[in-house]
Write an enzyme that holds these catalytic residues in place. Sequence first.
Site, PDB file in Angstrom:
ATOM      1  N   ASN A  32      -6.509   1.931   8.869  1.00 41.96           N
ATOM      2  CA  ASN A  32      -6.471   0.474   8.961  1.00 41.96           C
ATOM      3  C   ASN A  32      -7.641  -0.061   9.790  1.00 41.96           C
ATOM      4  O   ASN A  32      -8.104   0.617  10.696  1.00 41.96           O
ATOM      5  CB  ASN A  32      -5.158   0.023   9.608  1.00 41.96           C
ATOM      6  CG  ASN A  32      -3.994   0.092   8.644  1.00 41.96           C
ATOM      7  OD1 ASN A  32      -4.129  -0.242   7.483  1.00 41.96           O
ATOM      8  ND2 ASN A  32      -2.849   0.550   9.131  1.00 41.96           N
ATOM      9  N   CYS A  90      -2.590   2.310   0.719  1.00 37.50           N
ATOM     10  CA  CYS A  90      -1.573   1.739   1.605  1.00 37.50           C
ATOM     11  C   CYS A  90      -0.210   2.082   1.017  1.00 37.50           C
ATOM     12  O   CYS A  90      -0.075   2.283  -0.192  1.00 37.50           O
ATOM     13  CB  CYS A  90      -1.751   0.225   1.705  1.00 37.50           C
ATOM     14  SG  CYS A  90      -0.570  -0.615   2.790  1.00 37.50           S
ATOM     15  N   TYR A 102       3.930  -8.052   5.877  1.00 31.42           N
ATOM     16  CA  TYR A 102       2.814  -8.578   6.661  1.00 31.42           C
ATOM     17  C   TYR A 102       2.596 -10.067   6.451  1.00 31.42           C
ATOM     18  O   TYR A 102       1.931 -10.721   7.259  1.00 31.42           O
ATOM     19  CB  TYR A 102       1.528  -7.804   6.327  1.00 31.42           C
ATOM     20  CG  TYR A 102       1.562  -6.394   6.838  1.00 31.42           C
ATOM     21  CD1 TYR A 102       1.148  -6.088   8.123  1.00 31.42           C
ATOM     22  CD2 TYR A 102       2.038  -5.359   6.041  1.00 31.42           C
ATOM     23  CE1 TYR A 102       1.200  -4.788   8.617  1.00 31.42           C
ATOM     24  CE2 TYR A 102       2.097  -4.057   6.514  1.00 31.42           C
ATOM     25  CZ  TYR A 102       1.681  -3.781   7.798  1.00 31.42           C
ATOM     26  OH  TYR A 102       1.748  -2.490   8.286  1.00 31.42           O
TER      27      TYR A 102
END
Length: 419
Positions: free
Chosen positions: A145, A165, A242
Amino acid sequence: MKIAVVGGGSTYTPELADGFARLGGDLGVDELTLIDPADDRLSVVGPLAERIFRHHGHGGRLTWTTDVDAGLDGATIVIIQLRVGGQTARISDETFPLSCGCLGQETTGAGGLAKALRTVPVVTQVAERARQRAAPGAWIVTFTNPVGIVTRALLDRGHRAVGLCNVAIGFQRRFAELLDVAADDVSLRHIGLNHLTWEQAAYVDGVDRLPELISGQAQTLATHVGLPASLVTALGRVPSYYLRYFYCHDEVVRDQRGATTRGEQVAQLEAELLRLYADPELTTKPPQLSQRGGAYYSEAAVGLVTSLLTGDGGEHAVNLRNAGVLPFLPANAVIETTCHVRKSGPEPVPVDPVGPELAGLIGAVSAYEELALDAAQRGGRSRVYAALLAHPLVGQHELAEALTDELIAANTTYLGWAR
């Protein structure tokens, strides 16, 4: 065939070793090599990973080394999963923005920018070593990340790279449970940027079952992603967790103040995991590893590597060049979407047009990512400020000024230009 894992001393690594041992039997992996400068961690994680290989009866070698060049030599696949600064830096990313009333998070906002500034130079150095030492045409798979920014840095330098991911595979598994079908029967239309994605459709036998899920399971889905059910229903799509940082920013900041950070929790968990890993009788990944995060990491990684090596055209949600998939973004931007993956690389699956309710946020964050990459590559206070000013979670001059100073002060050790 050799697979090299850069950041092999991570407590995630036994999950990865377990995945290749269980699921990668037909790949012909002769050697899985763990590379990490932290010998104290590697000397614990490496032997456990080897015991896991033996436990599953995998015939390949599992080796570990602190020598990057030796570890990369001849590798066909290079997996990068490093964390510059460890959990200490993560805790900083999750705390310094709070002093300015902004989100403290390690992959987005000011904390995400700090991580990008530390990470991009290291990853690109590793990739250059891989270019010289790995097998011709080797693929780089980055789980590091912020994945979107890191992937673009690698692609801009001409590397054969793809970002990975685990958000999409998590949704695939969750939707399959709710629909009572096998996970592999669910085909997602996953679109956006890394850690800024939405599920636009979920096909089972050619029928989009997502409308059915949203109408009948809105609260269940909303709880899963930490958002109000009314928002999920209004969007008609399922946002990743997120998106909570954008759609519920102020609420998240209130919750974060005075709370134990995720980095502090992980640091404690890692100490416990390393203690468990040191047991020479342990031959399988311990249950506590599931608390570390990265659910289905091994399945996602092994599946992607399998498709890159065999060209089976399997569906994987990956980070790659936009190249017209989202027409409102530049062609060289990096997006995250469902692809068929072949030996030549990922090929995006067609998606429905993205409406303005998503395009505005995607466009703003993509512009920030371009500025963040520039700051990571060239340094300088003005570039850090420009990236923060462009970020939708900052966007105000006074906040950007204050956060710039806080970020640089917290990361001087890692930023040569700031010393």
